[in-house]
Design a protein around this motif. Structure first.
Motif, PDB file in Angstrom:
ATOM      1  N   ALA A 149       0.995  -1.276  -0.082  1.00 38.36           N
ATOM      2  CA  ALA A 149       0.083   0.029   0.083  1.00 38.36           C
ATOM      3  C   ALA A 149       0.837   1.290  -0.141  1.00 38.36           C
ATOM      4  CB  ALA A 149      -0.954   0.138   1.090  1.00 38.36           C
ATOM      5  N   THR A 202       1.822   6.300   3.712  1.00 44.08           N
ATOM      6  CA  THR A 202       1.175   7.573   4.279  1.00 44.08           C
ATOM      7  C   THR A 202       1.684   8.042   5.672  1.00 44.08           C
ATOM      8  OG1 THR A 202      -0.462   6.243   5.495  1.00 44.08           O
ATOM      9  CG2 THR A 202      -1.043   7.109   3.289  1.00 44.08           C
ATOM     10  N   ILE A 223      -0.768   5.020  11.881  1.00 47.17           N
ATOM     11  CA  ILE A 223      -1.736   3.993  11.135  1.00 47.17           C
ATOM     12  C   ILE A 223      -2.829   3.483  11.750  1.00 47.17           C
ATOM     13  CG2 ILE A 223      -1.443   1.543  10.060  1.00 47.17           C
ATOM     14  CD1 ILE A 223       1.511   2.216   9.716  1.00 47.17           C
ATOM     15  N   ASP A 229      -5.112  -5.032   4.225  1.00 43.87           N
ATOM     16  CA  ASP A 229      -5.097  -3.682   4.006  1.00 43.87           C
ATOM     17  C   ASP A 229      -4.019  -3.071   5.250  1.00 43.87           C
ATOM     18  OD1 ASP A 229      -6.202  -3.724   1.767  1.00 43.87           O
ATOM     19  OD2 ASP A 229      -7.894  -2.947   2.678  1.00 43.87           O
ATOM     20  N   SER A 268      -0.082  -1.674   4.779  1.00 50.72           N
ATOM     21  CA  SER A 268       0.382  -0.151   5.398  1.00 50.72           C
ATOM     22  C   SER A 268       1.327  -0.234   6.406  1.00 50.72           C
ATOM     23  CB  SER A 268      -0.980   0.589   6.059  1.00 50.72           C
ATOM     24  OG  SER A 268      -1.842   0.715   4.837  1.00 50.72           O
ATOM     25  N   SER A 302       4.583  -1.372   4.467  1.00 51.14           N
ATOM     26  CA  SER A 302       5.056  -0.284   3.644  1.00 51.14           C
ATOM     27  C   SER A 302       5.881   0.788   4.452  1.00 51.14           C
ATOM     28  CB  SER A 302       4.066   0.478   2.934  1.00 51.14           C
ATOM     29  OG  SER A 302       4.242   1.532   2.075  1.00 51.14           O
ATOM     30  N   THR A 303       5.278   1.113   5.768  1.00 49.07           N
ATOM     31  CA  THR A 303       5.855   1.877   6.689  1.00 49.07           C
ATOM     32  C   THR A 303       7.317   1.605   7.101  1.00 49.07           C
ATOM     33  OG1 THR A 303       3.938   3.116   7.411  1.00 49.07           O
ATOM     34  CG2 THR A 303       5.825   3.334   8.887  1.00 49.07           C
TER      35      THR A 303
END
Length: 420
Positions: free
Chosen positions: A3, A6, A56, A233, A237, A240-241
């Motif tokens: 993902a 963010t 998150i 999901d 996340s 990805s972080t």
């Protein structure tokens, strides 16, 4: 595909809603765990990763199998709100504190196997909040591997609450599966008894309790496809972080095992078991060129001043220096070639180049099939304080060797065929 990241901007200052410094949250922890827990994330991902993870959405924990007891090193805001625990009550603890009387033994066994095999698992699990109330969650577990050596560096456990199904749906499910549950429970008991009779002593400790409770647990509540997708999901996340912040330190992680340096990755269950041996020692892999170090104890790092990533993958001779006796080194090499143990006294050097007389013992470690899986090297500073039990240095070294052999053989018996 991971993902999109963010996470907050790198270097952003913590605002008023950020968590207090990790050091202040670990003051009540076992002193031997405090520093490893504080450094577990920052050492690999940079000091800003905890703040990024904190933003998150979702309920999740991160644990470190390289620290004795496989403790929790991060808990999300969502998890703390769901469980009722405070962060200081969770950090440094083992995940089995969330189990209770009705936690299903079958689910616990599945989690245990997933950790031992270092693979992803998604399963329904009955856990308990701090106030003792039970709640069903979808438990999504996955390992995080270090690219440089292929070793599991963390486990992430995403937890999604499972909504209660309507009575009519539960009745339908009960009718559909009626008649098979009893036979399955008997088979489960037989499997657990077989493990005990074989003498296996599973060292996996993440979200795993080791008594007989939970065998009579109620039927598992099944997660919906929407809840399963929500867990996936969240996992993407988080990964990805972690991947982003690992690149800042150059110690890159992945969700798949891969090794850039060709270092043999040892099973994380074995790492947990070896972490209980409170002596200075390293394991080397004789199957690889130059017999690199694949495990180093915390006590070895304290003795030599090196960090773990500076030690793993190096030859076992790197502590030697200009005044190390070449004849003693030749004696060690001869014992390795002959597959025998050897005890010597030699001059070694720490990272700061200060020297010490090392009471050194090396011994082959065979797996359950009789093949040499590792060489264990035990180091003792000649000027160190004597053992509180009055044991001689050589007897303490033999104790370490014995404990390592038990750990390696037990794992190979319990896990079945070995990769070695």
């Amino acid at each position: 595909m991971l993902a999109a990241l963010t996470a907050p901007a790198i270097g952003r200052r913590a605002d008023s809603t950020s968590l207090p410094p990790l050091a202040s949250l670990t003051e009540l922890m076992d002193p031997s765990l405090r520093l490893p827990v504080e450094q577990s994330l920052a050492a690999r991902y940079s000091e800003w990763v905890a703040e990024a993870l904190d933003e998150i959405q979702g309920c999740f924990l991160i644990t470190d199998p390289g620290i004795a007891g496989h403790p929790i090193v991060f808990a999300s805001r969502g998890f703390l709100a769901m469980s009722g625990y405070s962060l200081e009550e969770v950090l440094g603890r083992n995940g089995r504190i969330f189990q209770g009387l009705a936690t299903d033994r079958r689910s616990v066994m599945e989690i245990r196997e997933a950790i031992r095999e270092e693979r992803t698992l998604q399963i329904s699990l009955l856990n308990y909040r701090k106030d003792g109330t039970p709640h069903w969650i979808l438990f999504h577990l996955f390992p995080v591997f270090g690219v440089e050596d292929g070793r599991v560096v963390h486990f992430v456990a995403v937890q999604v609450p499972i909504r209660r199904r309507s009575k009519c749906l539960r009745s339908s499910a009960e009718n559909r599966y009626d008649g098979g549950t009893g036979r399955f429970l008997v088979a489960c008991r037989n499997e657990f008894r077989s493990d005990y009779e074989l003498g296996c002593n599973p060292v996996v400790e993440l979200f795993v309790d080791v008594d007989n409770r939970g065998l009579e647990a109620e039927e598992s509540r099944q997660a919906s496809e929407q809840e399963k997708e929500k867990a996936r999901d969240a996992a993407n996340s988080i990964l990805s972080t972690l991947a982003h912040y690992s690149k800042l330190t150059g110690r890159v992680i992945s969700d798949k095992r891969c090794s850039e340096a060709g270092i043999s990755a040892i099973n994380s269950s074995l790492v947990i078991s070896l972490g209980r041996i409170k002596q200075s020692f390293v394991l080397s892999d004789p199957q690889l060129p130059q017999m690199p170090i694949v495990y180093a104890s915390d006590e070895f790092l304290n003795l030599t001043g090196y960090s773990r990533h500076e030690v793993l993958g190096r030859e076992c001779w790197f502590l030697n220096g200009p005044d190390t006796d070449a004849d003693v080194l030749h004696q060690i090499r001869q014992s390795i070639q002959a597959e025998h143990s050897c005890t010597v006294r030699l001059l070694n050097y720490r990272k700061d180049r200060s020297w010490f007389w090392n009471l050194f013992h090396i011994s082959p470690v065979r797996n359950a099939t009789g093949k040499i899986a590792f060489y264990v090297s035990v180091q003792m500073d000649e000027n160190a304080k004597s053992n509180e039990h009055g044991l001689s240095p050589h007897m303490r070294q033999l104790g370490v060797v014995g404990a390592v052999k038990v750990a390696v053989r037990s794992l190979s018996i319990c896990a079945g065929p070995s990769r070695r």
